[in-house]
Design an enzyme around this catalytic site. Structure first.
Site, PDB file in Angstrom:
ATOM      1  N   HIS A 156       0.838  -1.205   0.000  1.00  0.00           N
ATOM      2  CA  HIS A 156       0.000   0.000   0.000  1.00  0.00           C
ATOM      3  C   HIS A 156       0.873   1.255   0.000  1.00  0.00           C
ATOM      4  CE1 HIS A 156      -3.478  -2.579   1.018  1.00  0.00           C
ATOM      5  NE2 HIS A 156      -2.634  -3.177   1.847  1.00  0.00           N
ATOM      6  N   SER A 278      13.823  21.488 -17.706  1.00  0.00           N
ATOM      7  CA  SER A 278      12.634  22.341 -17.805  1.00  0.00           C
ATOM      8  C   SER A 278      12.987  23.598 -18.580  1.00  0.00           C
ATOM      9  CB  SER A 278      12.143  22.712 -16.407  1.00  0.00           C
ATOM     10  OG  SER A 278      11.246  23.805 -16.457  1.00  0.00           O
ATOM     11  N   LYS A 284      15.634  21.526 -12.687  1.00  0.00           N
ATOM     12  CA  LYS A 284      14.891  20.296 -12.925  1.00  0.00           C
ATOM     13  C   LYS A 284      15.722  19.233 -13.636  1.00  0.00           C
ATOM     14  CE  LYS A 284      11.240  19.524 -12.080  1.00  0.00           C
ATOM     15  NZ  LYS A 284      10.013  19.792 -12.832  1.00  0.00           N
ATOM     16  N   GLU A 291       8.582   8.274 -17.693  1.00  0.00           N
ATOM     17  CA  GLU A 291       7.178   8.654 -17.866  1.00  0.00           C
ATOM     18  C   GLU A 291       6.662   8.192 -19.231  1.00  0.00           C
ATOM     19  OE1 GLU A 291       7.607  12.647 -15.060  1.00  0.00           O
ATOM     20  OE2 GLU A 291       7.672  12.816 -17.235  1.00  0.00           O
TER      21      GLU A 291
END
Length: 458
Positions: A156, A278, A284, A291
């Site tokens: 979880h 970025s 960044k 992704e």
């Protein structure tokens, strides 16, 4: 120059654009496969007396020339051709006259498409299996190096029990190897020659389907000619389904890496050369590649679902709906293979931060260990469980490496038994290499040179 189905009528340009779709673009990847299948078909036509020896040799030479032109990017398929099959036949007729017009005897564009997709799918599977086996090897080596590195186990997403980086990596390796059982099954389904089925009902000629299958290195002839055409889409869906299963694992691996490389965790980090930045935030380091693996997993699933949705409502025999399965198949397998290869790159360069992992081994991780320790001393487990639950604040952290060592049953963190998945990987590697070598030798004997059959869409 005409379409294979032309009856001396002109098709409405709007209908032509709609029906041709993207086949003329997609089929650039299938030219070599169709040429090889035509070489085998021509050899069979010579055997049964349709072609003379000189005609067959001329066709073989011109088909070899088409392969070379295609490899150089100089074989054009125009929208007016519809597909590679028409473009190749028109080329043969223009160059060889009557011999070129005879090549289609005894076959339909249906079994041409089937054969090209089978050859293409088989070549893809060799690349896919090889790349997946490389990723499995990288994961197993990573697990071996990090076998004793403590890592919080989670359920979880909450801290659960002591674990190790080795267990985490080996879990993905074993999942990948099990998924490749499906890829092997898809290979077996695909390893059947459909040529000679024509438009689903055979042809009133003594076609030697066994000879064609042998020349093209297929393991068998797909027996029932109607089923051969009914299997279009199903075979591609089986291959894509195997890719989809691998992508599920890669997507979860990508998600773990995104999560565990967050500054709040800091268990792992990706080197800068694998991270994008970025346009506005100079600090960044974005895990874009991970992704995109997640997103591509969804895309592979969607394409497999598209093929299945098209198939389930069709009557037997060929239906033009099947044209719409080609792009889904070819785009889906490309996305899967690219994802496997990029995940190998990520895992090779992944940095492990043992200090952050050790800091994550908080006292509550050892609650179950304490309850089981009491149970081993004679206390009923349920009583021990409740006793520990009443005093969670009093728990003390144990030596995490000792906690790992004590988990010594087969496959547990203290006994990963990496020899088990390694033996599975090696067995699959040997089978794949043996099949690939046999296929490569037979196709090279047919063509007179090695032919590249799978290349990703441009």
């Amino acid at each position: 120059m005409s379409k294979l189905w032309s009856r001396n009528t002109e098709l409405d340009p709007r209908v032509e654009r709609f029906t041709v779709g993207q086949d003329y673009r997609l089929d650039r990847a299938l030219v070599n496969a169709d040429c090889l299948a035509s070489m085998a078909h021509a050899a069979m036509l010579e055997k049964i007396g349709i072609l003379g020896g000189a005609e067959r040799r001329a066709l073989h030479g011109e088909l070899a020339a088409v392969i070379r032109l295609n490899d150089e990017g100089r074989f054009a398929i125009e929208r007016s051709d519809e597909d590679c099959h028409t473009a190749i036949e028109n080329h043969l007729a223009a160059r060889l006259g009557e011999a070129g017009k005879k090549i289609h005897t005894g076959r339909s564009r249906n079994d041409q498409v089937l054969a090209a997709l089978r050859l293409y799918g088989r070549a893809f599977l060799f690349e896919f299996l090889d790349s997946c086996l490389q990723l499995a090897e990288i994961l197993l080596e990573f697990a071996r190096l990090q076998a004793a590195t403590p890592m919080p186990g989670r359920t979880h997403l909450q801290q659960a029990m002591p674990s190790s980086v080795g267990l985490w990596a080996a879990a993905y390796a074993e999942e990948l190897l099990d998924d490749l059982r499906l890829a092997e099954a898809a290979y077996e389904l695909n390893d059947a020659s459909p040529l000679g089925s024509a438009a689903s009902y055979g042809a009133p000629l003594p076609l030697d389907r066994e000879l064609v299958a042998e020349l093209l290195a297929f393991g068998r002839v797909q027996n029932n000619v109607l089923y051969a055409n009914n299997s279009r889409g199903k075979t591609e869906a089986a291959i894509l389904g195997a890719v989809e299963q691998v992508m599920i694992g890669l997507s979860r691996l990508a998600q773990d890496l995104i999560l565990f490389s967050l500054p709040e965790f800091g268990y792992f980090s990706l080197p800068e050369e694998l991270c994008a930045g970025s346009s506005i935030m100079p600090q960044k380091r974005n895990p874009d590649v991970l992704e995109l693996v997640r997103a591509k997993a969804a895309g592979v699933w969607a394409r497999a679902a598209q093929i299945q949705a098209i198939l389930r409502g069709l009557p037997s025999g060929y239906n033009r709906d099947l044209q719409e399965t080609k792009a889904a198949f070819m785009e889906g397998i490309d996305a899967g293979l690219a994802s496997v290869r990029v995940m190998s790159l990520v895992m090779r360069r992944l940095e492990v931060h043992e200090d952050r992992l050790a800091a994550g081994m908080r006292p509550e991780l050892y609650a179950a260990d304490r309850a089981l320790e009491l149970a081993a001393g004679g206390r009923p487990f349920r009583d021990a469980y409740r006793e520990v639950a009443r005093d969670l604040e009093g728990l003390k952290a144990l030596d995490p490496r000792e906690a790992i060592r004590r988990r010594s049953s087969t496959g547990a963190p203290g006994n990963l038994r990496l020899d088990v998945p390694e033996a599975q990987r090696e067995g699959l590697r040997r089978r794949t290499e043996s099949r690939r070598q046999t296929v490569t030798q037979k196709l090279a004997a047919l063509a007179g040179f090695e032919v590249l059959l799978y290349r990703p869409l441009e």
